[in-house]
Design a protein around this motif. Structure first.
Motif, PDB file in Angstrom:
ATOM      1  N   UNK A 176      -0.499 -14.546   8.910  1.00  0.00           N
ATOM      2  CA  UNK A 176      -0.164 -13.174   9.400  1.00  0.00           C
ATOM      3  C   UNK A 176      -1.570 -12.549   9.983  1.00  0.00           C
ATOM      4  N   UNK A 177      -1.555 -11.760  10.915  1.00  0.00           N
ATOM      5  CA  UNK A 177      -2.883 -10.918  11.285  1.00  0.00           C
ATOM      6  C   UNK A 177      -2.774  -9.639  10.827  1.00  0.00           C
ATOM      7  N   UNK A 178      -4.209  -9.397  10.407  1.00  0.00           N
ATOM      8  CA  UNK A 178      -4.506  -7.945  10.043  1.00  0.00           C
ATOM      9  C   UNK A 178      -5.835  -7.524  10.825  1.00  0.00           C
ATOM     10  N   UNK A 179      -6.094  -6.334  10.979  1.00  0.00           N
ATOM     11  CA  UNK A 179      -7.303  -5.788  11.447  1.00  0.00           C
ATOM     12  C   UNK A 179      -7.648  -4.608  10.621  1.00  0.00           C
ATOM     13  N   UNK A 180      -9.060  -4.551  10.524  1.00  0.00           N
ATOM     14  CA  UNK A 180      -9.831  -3.612   9.878  1.00  0.00           C
ATOM     15  C   UNK A 180      -9.550  -2.373  10.483  1.00  0.00           C
ATOM     16  N   UNK A 181      -9.285  -2.462  11.979  1.00  0.00           N
ATOM     17  CA  UNK A 181      -9.276  -1.295  12.808  1.00  0.00           C
ATOM     18  C   UNK A 181      -7.870  -0.971  12.898  1.00  0.00           C
ATOM     19  N   UNK A 182      -6.948  -1.346  12.472  1.00  0.00           N
ATOM     20  CA  UNK A 182      -5.461  -1.285  12.644  1.00  0.00           C
ATOM     21  C   UNK A 182      -4.818  -2.297  13.661  1.00  0.00           C
ATOM     22  N   UNK A 183      -3.495  -2.448  13.329  1.00  0.00           N
ATOM     23  CA  UNK A 183      -2.684  -3.327  14.208  1.00  0.00           C
ATOM     24  C   UNK A 183      -2.526  -4.620  13.563  1.00  0.00           C
ATOM     25  N   UNK A 184      -1.924  -5.523  14.084  1.00  0.00           N
ATOM     26  CA  UNK A 184      -1.513  -6.891  13.569  1.00  0.00           C
ATOM     27  C   UNK A 184      -0.036  -6.872  13.198  1.00  0.00           C
ATOM     28  N   UNK A 185       0.160  -8.185  12.606  1.00  0.00           N
ATOM     29  CA  UNK A 185       1.502  -8.425  12.178  1.00  0.00           C
ATOM     30  C   UNK A 185       1.863  -7.523  10.889  1.00  0.00           C
ATOM     31  N   UNK A 186       0.907  -7.345  10.049  1.00  0.00           N
ATOM     32  CA  UNK A 186       1.057  -6.656   8.827  1.00  0.00           C
ATOM     33  C   UNK A 186       0.082  -5.589   8.612  1.00  0.00           C
ATOM     34  N   UNK A 187       0.369  -4.491   8.570  1.00  0.00           N
ATOM     35  CA  UNK A 187      -0.490  -3.083   8.187  1.00  0.00           C
ATOM     36  C   UNK A 187      -0.921  -3.137   6.756  1.00  0.00           C
ATOM     37  N   UNK A 188      -2.496  -3.166   6.679  1.00  0.00           N
ATOM     38  CA  UNK A 188      -3.180  -2.925   5.289  1.00  0.00           C
ATOM     39  C   UNK A 188      -3.511  -1.509   5.485  1.00  0.00           C
ATOM     40  N   UNK A 189      -3.105  -0.786   4.290  1.00  0.00           N
ATOM     41  CA  UNK A 189      -3.589   0.709   4.266  1.00  0.00           C
ATOM     42  C   UNK A 189      -4.425   1.035   2.937  1.00  0.00           C
ATOM     43  N   UNK A 190      -5.535   0.861   3.128  1.00  0.00           N
ATOM     44  CA  UNK A 190      -6.544   1.242   1.880  1.00  0.00           C
ATOM     45  C   UNK A 190      -6.295   2.601   1.513  1.00  0.00           C
ATOM     46  N   UNK A 191      -6.225   2.931  -0.030  1.00  0.00           N
ATOM     47  CA  UNK A 191      -5.775   4.024  -0.539  1.00  0.00           C
ATOM     48  C   UNK A 191      -5.963   4.249  -1.953  1.00  0.00           C
ATOM     49  N   UNK A 192      -6.147   5.342  -2.618  1.00  0.00           N
ATOM     50  CA  UNK A 192      -6.326   5.546  -4.063  1.00  0.00           C
ATOM     51  C   UNK A 192      -5.320   4.885  -4.539  1.00  0.00           C
ATOM     52  N   UNK A 193      -5.373   4.276  -5.737  1.00  0.00           N
ATOM     53  CA  UNK A 193      -4.314   3.623  -6.516  1.00  0.00           C
ATOM     54  C   UNK A 193      -3.256   4.578  -6.949  1.00  0.00           C
ATOM     55  N   UNK A 194      -3.395   5.652  -7.310  1.00  0.00           N
ATOM     56  CA  UNK A 194      -2.441   6.643  -7.699  1.00  0.00           C
ATOM     57  C   UNK A 194      -1.494   7.065  -6.501  1.00  0.00           C
ATOM     58  N   UNK A 195      -2.186   7.054  -5.304  1.00  0.00           N
ATOM     59  CA  UNK A 195      -1.390   7.499  -4.222  1.00  0.00           C
ATOM     60  C   UNK A 195      -0.410   6.071  -3.855  1.00  0.00           C
ATOM     61  N   UNK A 196      -1.108   4.987  -4.029  1.00  0.00           N
ATOM     62  CA  UNK A 196      -0.199   3.782  -3.668  1.00  0.00           C
ATOM     63  C   UNK A 196       1.006   3.861  -4.611  1.00  0.00           C
ATOM     64  N   UNK A 197       1.037   4.311  -5.952  1.00  0.00           N
ATOM     65  CA  UNK A 197       2.222   4.210  -6.910  1.00  0.00           C
ATOM     66  C   UNK A 197       3.176   5.356  -6.229  1.00  0.00           C
TER      67      UNK A 197
END
Length: 366
Positions: A176-197
């Motif tokens: 799977x391709x991800x990008x630190x600037x957005x885009x890719x096959x999968x989106x990775x969204x860094x965020x606060x852990x409580x927000x993730x829940x």
């Protein structure tokens, strides 16, 4: 100046000369003492620090720090040095604070420690101890498998943090391709852990690579399943999750206070080993107080089984973490990590406590 004042400060010439000689002698002794101190600490003079500023996270993977603060192990060891603490969500923010001089030491994961070391040309920080091994998992919606993740969105605690790098690295290894600037096959969204829940419960994200107790919270409170327990990816299941890093400047100027901090950490670890369930409950209560998020006894008991508390920084796993950061585009090249560890004071503390010493794996002092 008035003539009256002049008359008050006049002294016989012999007495003045003797006073000057005494002052000169004192200056020489002081200079020699300062030179001796500087030589013993690599060029920096030492003195007692009035305050030690420590950063850590409200996570089970920071159990040593959480208990060390809550039960006073750090404060007792530091004596007259005041302990000030600051709680962070993830490593990059803690490292930024340390590099800016806002804190002196911090419990962080391996990736932020590596970034701090390399960004400063090896000058800014030293890893002086470990904290935890294990305690991180990739949890997802039921039914998702390693072959059905395209188009999905997953969270991590913070861009460039240890779990962020682990998630991106694992996805890359599975095509799977991800990008630190957005885009890719999968989106990775860094965020606060409580927000993730909250977002997982709302159906806005499909999972996350998280430290404990957050991974277990998504499982027990929101119905997630474990796709990857990170311990399965490492030899003997051992990898560093949490390190203790210290500003090099503070370490050189105040080695006694750093040693006291390590004594407090080893005392906290000993308390956990002596009473695992009681210490677990204390850590859980402290995390609840810090985050206002209650951890149920069942959740706490389950999450606690996924981690190992240890002062060993497991140096053998650090280079792998550095390589992973390059693979996913967080770092441009694999850094030279020789010198990143200074475990001298930790091994002195461990020896005094009758515990085995730990290795820097050829990457620093021990």
């Amino acid at each position: 100046m008035s003539s009256t004042h002049i008359s008050r400060v006049r002294r016989p010439r012999v007495r003045v000369a003797l006073s000057l000689l005494a002052l000169l002698a004192t200056s020489v002794v002081s200079a020699c003492s300062s030179s001796s101190q500087a030589a013993s600490t690599g060029g920096a003079s030492t003195s007692a620090a009035s305050t030690l500023r420590l950063g850590y996270f409200a996570n089970l993977t920071h159990a040593t720090a959480v208990l060390g603060v809550k039960d006073g192990h750090f404060a007792k060891a530091l004596g007259t040095t005041t302990l000030q603490t600051q709680v962070f969500n993830a490593g990059p923010a803690a490292v930024e604070a340390l590099l800016a001089g806002a804190i002196d030491a911090a419990y962080v994961g391996p990736s932020p420690a590596i970034n701090a070391y390399t960004k400063s040309g090896g000058a800014a920080i030293r890893i002086v101890a470990g904290g935890t091994s294990g305690g991180a998992s990739f949890v997802v919606r039921p039914g998702l498998t390693e072959t059905s993740l395209a188009g999905k969105t997953f969270a991590s605690p913070q861009l460039g943090g240890t779990q962020d790098v682990a998630l991106r690295s694992w996805l890359a290894a599975h095509g799977y391709k991800t990008s630190v600037s957005g885009g890719g096959d999968v989106t990775v969204a860094p965020q606060d852990n409580s927000q993730t829940l909250s977002l997982f419960k709302a159906g806005s994200i499909d999972g996350a690579w998280l430290p404990e107790p957050w991974a277990t919270r998504l499982r027990l409170e929101a119905g997630a399943t474990t796709l990857v327990d990170e311990t399965t990816l490492w030899p003997q299941g051992r990898f560093v999750t949490t390190n203790l890093i210290v500003s090099t400047t503070f370490l050189q100027a105040h080695p006694d206070q750093v040693k006291a901090l390590l004594q407090g950490a080893v005392a906290a670890d000993a308390a956990i080993a002596a009473d695992p369930s009681g210490s677990r409950d204390k850590v859980g209560a402290a995390i609840t107080a810090l985050t206002s998020a209650k951890i149920s006894p069942a959740l706490l008991q389950e999450a606690w089984t996924h981690l190992t508390i240890t002062p060993d920084p497991i140096a053998s796993s650090l280079q792998t973490s550095a390589q992973a950061a390059v693979t996913v585009g967080i770092s441009k090249s694999v850094p030279d990590l020789k010198g990143i560890y200074d475990l001298t004071l930790l091994n002195q503390v461990l020896t005094a406590a009758g515990r085995p010493t730990v290795s820097a794996g050829g990457l620093g002092k021990e």
